[in-house]
Design a protein around this motif. Structure first.
Motif, PDB file in Angstrom:
ATOM      1  N   HIS A  36       0.812  -1.219   0.000  1.00  0.00           N
ATOM      2  CA  HIS A  36       0.000   0.000   0.000  1.00  0.00           C
ATOM      3  C   HIS A  36       0.843   1.266   0.000  1.00  0.00           C
ATOM      4  N   THR A  37       2.099   1.182   0.502  1.00  0.00           N
ATOM      5  CA  THR A  37       2.956   2.367   0.561  1.00  0.00           C
ATOM      6  C   THR A  37       4.035   2.356  -0.524  1.00  0.00           C
ATOM      7  N   ALA A  38       3.920   1.453  -1.471  1.00  0.00           N
ATOM      8  CA  ALA A  38       4.852   1.390  -2.596  1.00  0.00           C
ATOM      9  C   ALA A  38       4.303   2.184  -3.777  1.00  0.00           C
ATOM     10  N   LEU A  39       5.154   2.466  -4.738  1.00  0.00           N
ATOM     11  CA  LEU A  39       4.692   3.087  -5.976  1.00  0.00           C
ATOM     12  C   LEU A  39       3.566   2.245  -6.571  1.00  0.00           C
ATOM     13  N   GLY A  40       2.474   2.913  -6.927  1.00  0.00           N
ATOM     14  CA  GLY A  40       1.299   2.212  -7.425  1.00  0.00           C
ATOM     15  C   GLY A  40       0.333   1.817  -6.340  1.00  0.00           C
ATOM     16  N   GLY A  41       0.718   2.005  -5.075  1.00  0.00           N
ATOM     17  CA  GLY A  41      -0.132   1.634  -3.948  1.00  0.00           C
ATOM     18  C   GLY A  41      -1.063   2.762  -3.544  1.00  0.00           C
ATOM     19  N   GLN A  42      -1.787   2.525  -2.467  1.00  0.00           N
ATOM     20  CA  GLN A  42      -2.787   3.470  -1.971  1.00  0.00           C
ATOM     21  C   GLN A  42      -2.169   4.797  -1.537  1.00  0.00           C
ATOM     22  N   LEU A  43      -1.009   4.743  -0.888  1.00  0.00           N
ATOM     23  CA  LEU A  43      -0.314   5.946  -0.432  1.00  0.00           C
ATOM     24  C   LEU A  43       1.185   5.742  -0.624  1.00  0.00           C
ATOM     25  N   PRO A  44       1.726   6.092  -1.784  1.00  0.00           N
ATOM     26  CA  PRO A  44       3.164   5.906  -2.005  1.00  0.00           C
ATOM     27  C   PRO A  44       3.990   6.725  -1.011  1.00  0.00           C
ATOM     28  N   VAL A  45       4.949   6.061  -0.388  1.00  0.00           N
ATOM     29  CA  VAL A  45       5.803   6.690   0.620  1.00  0.00           C
ATOM     30  C   VAL A  45       7.260   6.536   0.187  1.00  0.00           C
ATOM     31  N   ASN A  46       7.967   7.637   0.171  1.00  0.00           N
ATOM     32  CA  ASN A  46       9.392   7.684  -0.194  1.00  0.00           C
ATOM     33  C   ASN A  46       9.670   7.178  -1.607  1.00  0.00           C
ATOM     34  N   PRO A  47       9.015   7.768  -2.619  1.00  0.00           N
ATOM     35  CA  PRO A  47       9.375   7.409  -3.991  1.00  0.00           C
ATOM     36  C   PRO A  47      10.823   7.732  -4.326  1.00  0.00           C
ATOM     37  N   SER A  48      11.436   8.648  -3.577  1.00  0.00           N
ATOM     38  CA  SER A  48      12.848   8.995  -3.788  1.00  0.00           C
ATOM     39  C   SER A  48      13.788   7.889  -3.338  1.00  0.00           C
ATOM     40  N   GLY A  49      13.293   6.972  -2.513  1.00  0.00           N
ATOM     41  CA  GLY A  49      14.138   5.995  -1.834  1.00  0.00           C
ATOM     42  C   GLY A  49      14.271   6.288  -0.362  1.00  0.00           C
ATOM     43  N   GLY A  50      13.854   7.504   0.039  1.00  0.00           N
ATOM     44  CA  GLY A  50      13.902   7.862   1.449  1.00  0.00           C
ATOM     45  C   GLY A  50      15.308   7.926   2.003  1.00  0.00           C
ATOM     46  N   LEU A  51      15.399   8.093   3.293  1.00  0.00           N
ATOM     47  CA  LEU A  51      16.704   8.174   3.938  1.00  0.00           C
ATOM     48  C   LEU A  51      17.448   6.847   3.849  1.00  0.00           C
ATOM     49  N   LEU A  52      16.701   5.748   3.870  1.00  0.00           N
ATOM     50  CA  LEU A  52      17.321   4.424   3.846  1.00  0.00           C
ATOM     51  C   LEU A  52      18.135   4.192   2.582  1.00  0.00           C
ATOM     52  N   SER A  53      17.707   4.779   1.469  1.00  0.00           N
ATOM     53  CA  SER A  53      18.373   4.482   0.206  1.00  0.00           C
ATOM     54  C   SER A  53      18.863   5.732  -0.517  1.00  0.00           C
ATOM     55  N   ARG A  54      18.072   6.819  -0.490  1.00  0.00           N
ATOM     56  CA  ARG A  54      18.588   8.072  -1.053  1.00  0.00           C
ATOM     57  C   ARG A  54      19.764   8.563  -0.239  1.00  0.00           C
ATOM     58  N   GLY A  55      19.737   8.284   1.066  1.00  0.00           N
ATOM     59  CA  GLY A  55      20.796   8.726   1.964  1.00  0.00           C
ATOM     60  C   GLY A  55      20.299   9.796   2.906  1.00  0.00           C
ATOM     61  N   HIS A  56      21.131  10.095   3.928  1.00  0.00           N
ATOM     62  CA  HIS A  56      20.686  11.012   4.977  1.00  0.00           C
ATOM     63  C   HIS A  56      21.810  11.925   5.443  1.00  0.00           C
ATOM     64  N   PRO A  57      22.262  12.854   4.582  1.00  0.00           N
ATOM     65  CA  PRO A  57      23.121  13.931   5.071  1.00  0.00           C
ATOM     66  C   PRO A  57      22.224  14.905   5.839  1.00  0.00           C
ATOM     67  N   VAL A  58      22.266  14.866   7.157  1.00  0.00           N
ATOM     68  CA  VAL A  58      21.150  15.327   7.981  1.00  0.00           C
ATOM     69  C   VAL A  58      20.640  16.722   7.638  1.00  0.00           C
ATOM     70  N   GLY A  59      21.520  17.698   7.456  1.00  0.00           N
ATOM     71  CA  GLY A  59      21.055  19.047   7.161  1.00  0.00           C
ATOM     72  C   GLY A  59      20.421  19.190   5.801  1.00  0.00           C
ATOM     73  N   ALA A  60      20.706  18.265   4.891  1.00  0.00           N
ATOM     74  CA  ALA A  60      20.188  18.344   3.530  1.00  0.00           C
ATOM     75  C   ALA A  60      18.865  17.624   3.347  1.00  0.00           C
ATOM     76  N   THR A  61      18.482  16.772   4.287  1.00  0.00           N
ATOM     77  CA  THR A  61      17.348  15.873   4.070  1.00  0.00           C
ATOM     78  C   THR A  61      16.036  16.617   3.841  1.00  0.00           C
ATOM     79  N   GLY A  62      15.722  17.596   4.684  1.00  0.00           N
ATOM     80  CA  GLY A  62      14.449  18.300   4.526  1.00  0.00           C
ATOM     81  C   GLY A  62      14.347  19.032   3.204  1.00  0.00           C
ATOM     82  N   THR A  63      15.464  19.577   2.731  1.00  0.00           N
ATOM     83  CA  THR A  63      15.475  20.275   1.451  1.00  0.00           C
ATOM     84  C   THR A  63      15.375  19.282   0.302  1.00  0.00           C
ATOM     85  N   ALA A  64      16.033  18.148   0.434  1.00  0.00           N
ATOM     86  CA  ALA A  64      15.937  17.101  -0.591  1.00  0.00           C
ATOM     87  C   ALA A  64      14.506  16.587  -0.727  1.00  0.00           C
TER      88      ALA A  64
END
Length: 384
Positions: free
Chosen positions: A308-336
């Motif tokens: 349900h939270t994947a692309l094509g699901g009811q509510l897609p969450v983190n299509p970017s890959g999120g912090l887990l995969s896009r990465g998490h340079p902490v100060g940049a995350t909110g802007t990304a």
């Protein structure tokens, strides 16, 4: 009443990842800023001020980047709110635009972590949690154990968050990781904080993201016409002091951040088409979606495993890959996150595009303070 919307005229990023020592904080920030300006077709002369989000960048990091970029002499403000730093800088820019203080502003989120952070990210050394050896992974490990005990969730359901987000990031050229992983790989990864393993945790990353924001007068100055994605509201709350044992996964701070976003924007949770969620750990995505009221309490694991939270699901969450995969340079995350929502609302996100995306939410939770239920939580509501 909510301030007037801020329009996202341009968005730019550099790829997140582990960059060599000579790729400095300043170099990354300048690169992202130039990409955002080019995306908007804007010149440095159009920019009235610079807002900077970072955590480990040192004193006047924004001024250092501004000088190298060619914005010397412009008003610069630096914002540290741990993982919500970039989003906090966006909030201050949004307020300044609504007040008419500026018409066109540049917001940069940037972090150079891989040569500054050893081991897990910790609270401030003076905080009691840090004094007893608490690291962020430990807290989320406890959260996962409690969630499984309370709601009957399985280890596989929690691990499915990582599988999903890595699958999404295959289509994101700015992501730290750009290859899929299997459920077996997540479950078999090196243990970090029981029951979480290495692939349940976001990586230590370097990176920068930037957005060029404007009000209606700024739109006219830049000569932009046609639909431009808008930031309707940026909520920001901090944790309450807790008494008693409480509920580890209650996420009252997320509930309050969501309520502020809904009130300021006039948008309700049922109108959200996609979410960029602060998934610093797999379990965090689940409990924070529930705290916001976007997923029924106790069902986040089931929703993830069911797609349900994947692309094509009811509510897609983190299509970017999120912090887990896009990465998490902490100060940049909110802007990304706002860059990603901009591309999604424009319909230009390529293989990770959410069909029909019209209204979106970005959420960041930054830091921990002993005795409270969180440091800072930001919520950004955008529409096209």
């Amino acid at each position: 009443m909510s301030p007037a919307p801020a329009f996202v005229a341009g968005a730019g990023m550099i790829r997140f990842g582990k960059h060599p020592v000579d790729v400095t904080l300043e170099r990354m920030g300048v690169g992202a800023a130039r990409a955002a300006l080019a995306d908007a077709g804007a010149d440095l002369a159009d920019v009235d001020g610079l807002y900077m989000g970072h955590v480990f960048g040192g004193p006047v990091a924004g001024q250092r980047i501004g000088a190298q970029l060619g914005l010397d002499g412009k008003p610069v403000s630096n914002h540290e709110n741990y993982c919500a730093s970039g989003a906090t800088a966006i909030r201050e820019a949004w307020v300044a635009l609504a007040a008419g203080l500026h018409d066109v502003v540049l917001v940069i989120g940037v972090e150079k972590m891989t040569d500054r952070i050893v081991g897990g990210v910790r609270p401030d050394p003076g905080d009691l949690d840090a004094a007893v050896g608490y690291v962020m992974a430990a807290g989320h490990g406890m959260s996962a154990r409690r969630y499984m005990a309370d709601h009957g969730a399985t280890r596989e359901q929690i691990a499915a968050v990582a599988v999903k987000n890595h699958a999404h990031s295959v289509h994101n050229p700015f992501a730290h990781y750009q290859k899929p992983i299997s459920l077996e790989e997540v479950l078999g990864a090196r243990p970090i904080a029981e029951p979480l393993g290495l692939l349940d945790c976001s990586p230590i990353s370097d990176g920068a993201a930037a957005v060029l924001l404007c009000n209606r007068a700024g739109l006219r100055r830049l000569g932009l016409s046609g639909p431009v994605p808008r930031i309707l509201a940026v909520g920001l709350v901090s944790g309450f002091v807790q008494t008693g044992l409480g509920d580890l996964n209650a996420e009252d701070v997320s509930r309050r951040a969501g309520e502020e976003a809904w009130t300021l924007s006039g948008v309700g949770p049922g109108e959200i088409d996609l979410v960029e969620m602060h998934d610093c750990f797999t379990i965090a995505e689940i409990v924070r979606l529930e705290g916001l009221g976007l997923v029924p309490r106790g069902q986040g694991g089931e929703w993830t495993a069911a797609g349900h939270t994947a692309l094509g699901g009811q509510l897609p969450v983190n299509p970017s890959g999120g912090l887990l995969s896009r990465g998490h340079p902490v100060g940049a995350t909110g802007t990304a996150q706002v860059c990603e929502l901009t591309w999604q609302l424009r319909g230009t996100a390529g293989g990770r595009q959410v069909d029909g995306a019209r209204t979106a939410l970005a959420y960041c939770k930054g830091g921990s303070v002993n005795g409270t239920d969180g440091g800072s939580v930001s919520t950004v509501v955008m529409t096209r």
